[in-house]
Design an enzyme around this catalytic site. Structure first.
Site, PDB file in Angstrom:
ATOM      1  CG  PHE A  23     -13.096  -3.447  -2.672  1.00  0.00           C
ATOM      2  CD1 PHE A  23     -12.318  -2.358  -2.470  1.00  0.00           C
ATOM      3  CD2 PHE A  23     -12.229  -4.411  -3.560  1.00  0.00           C
ATOM      4  CE1 PHE A  23     -10.871  -2.104  -2.909  1.00  0.00           C
ATOM      5  CE2 PHE A  23     -10.973  -4.457  -4.098  1.00  0.00           C
ATOM      6  CZ  PHE A  23     -10.200  -3.305  -3.659  1.00  0.00           C
ATOM      7  N   GLY A  70     -17.726  -0.982  -3.497  1.00  0.00           N
ATOM      8  CA  GLY A  70     -18.401  -1.952  -4.253  1.00  0.00           C
ATOM      9  C   GLY A  70     -17.625  -2.243  -5.700  1.00  0.00           C
ATOM     10  CE1 TYR A  81      -3.489  -2.464   0.274  1.00  0.00           C
ATOM     11  CE2 TYR A  81      -4.006  -1.896   2.641  1.00  0.00           C
ATOM     12  CZ  TYR A  81      -3.869  -2.577   1.303  1.00  0.00           C
ATOM     13  OH  TYR A  81      -5.199  -3.573   1.508  1.00  0.00           O
TER      14      TYR A  81
END
Length: 302
Positions: A218, A222, A72
């Site tokens: 998510f 989504g 990340y």
């Protein structure tokens, strides 16, 4: 939800779950979005001081489960470095989960995922960046493998050596969970799942049956995934949000938490106001008819 009420909701309002022998509040924090306006090397880098404020505020609000990873990072920011700078020396009850498997080169481009013998290097990189002598929880992020036995076996050796306390898997299918559990205990499964993701129910149920935490990611974004919530919101979500004076994101998180006591949410943000709202979603009580309305989205997506 009134603004003043939201600001004082603790992550403890959502209840707790045991990750192995580690108790965490069911509302946690995902660090992926700390590094910039979009995940990884896309978008613009985040404001470092604001990202640090968000992390410290999360802990103030009772968040004691942070999900991060060495991969990340953006061109100027590293999620692990931000976590270290903001929170070290770490509170005794803070659980930091990281993941290994995927790899990015120094330019930020995705590289070939790690072979089993390379996982130790990835674990050690997380240790170095976080300033820890062991990792509370390491998830093996699958990258298309059909059999994870060698990879999970390599992580088990690192657990036995004291570098890792607990193990989980990510982006996995039920057969992967069976393969891993034949080698060592699995305390969580991290998979994409949300109100309009109809293909995750099997793993949700499998984890419930085995007493394993299910940690969806998510769940707010989504299908927007790393890009964020870029779609038009469903009318059903908006209707429930209006009824509660809440945001669509809060409704999505409240729905996630109602899918089982074993479900842990890890919404991520680099915006202080969004953090407070996400944590407050743990106190949002949805009526049975509202849950049925929201469930209809999932059914129509299948």
């Amino acid at each position: 939800m009134e603004k003043d009420d939201v600001a004082h909701v603790s992550a403890a309002a959502a209840g707790t779950w045991m990750l192995g022998d580690l108790k965490v509040n069911r509302i946690g924090f995902g660090a992926m979005r700390l590094t910039g306006s979009s995940a990884f090397h896309q978008g613009t880098p985040s404001n470092r001081s604001q990202a640090i404020r968000v992390l410290r505020r999360a802990v103030e609000l009772g968040v004691n489960h942070i999900d991060t990873a060495a991969f990340y990072f953006s061109r100027l920011r590293s999620a692990n470095e931000l976590v270290n700078s903001a929170l070290a020396p770490y509170p005794d009850d803070l659980v930091i989960a990281t993941k290994v498997g995927p790899a990015r080169d120094a330019d930020g481009d995705w590289a070939t995922s790690a072979r089993p013998e390379q996982l130790r290097g990835q674990v050690e990189e997380n240790l170095r960046q976080l300033g820890r002598d062991h990792l509370d929880l390491v998830n093996l992020r699958l990258m298309g493998q059909d059999d994870i036995s060698e990879h999970f076996g390599a992580l088990t050796e690192l657990r036995d050596a004291g570098l890792v306390r607990h193990l989980g898997i990510s982006s996995a299918r039920p057969e992967h969970l069976a393969q891993a559990q034949a080698i060592a205990p699995v305390v969580c499964v991290q998979n994409p799942y949300g109100i309009d993701a109809a293909d995750g129910d099997e793993m949700l149920r499998e984890c419930a049956a085995r007493g394993i935490a299910f940690v969806p990611f998510f769940s707010v974004a989504g299908k927007g995934r790393e890009a964020g919530a870029v779609r038009a919101e469903h009318d059903e979500v908006l209707a429930v949000a209006r009824a509660h004076g809440a945001s669509a994101a809060q409704v999505r998180l409240a729905w996630i938490l109602r899918q089982g006591a074993h479900v842990l949410a890890i919404p991520g943000t680099g915006i202080p106001e969004h953090l407070v709202a996400n944590v407050a979603a743990g106190a949002l009580q949805l009526a049975e008819e509202e849950l049925q309305l929201l469930d209809s989205i999932n059914r129509s997506a299948s």
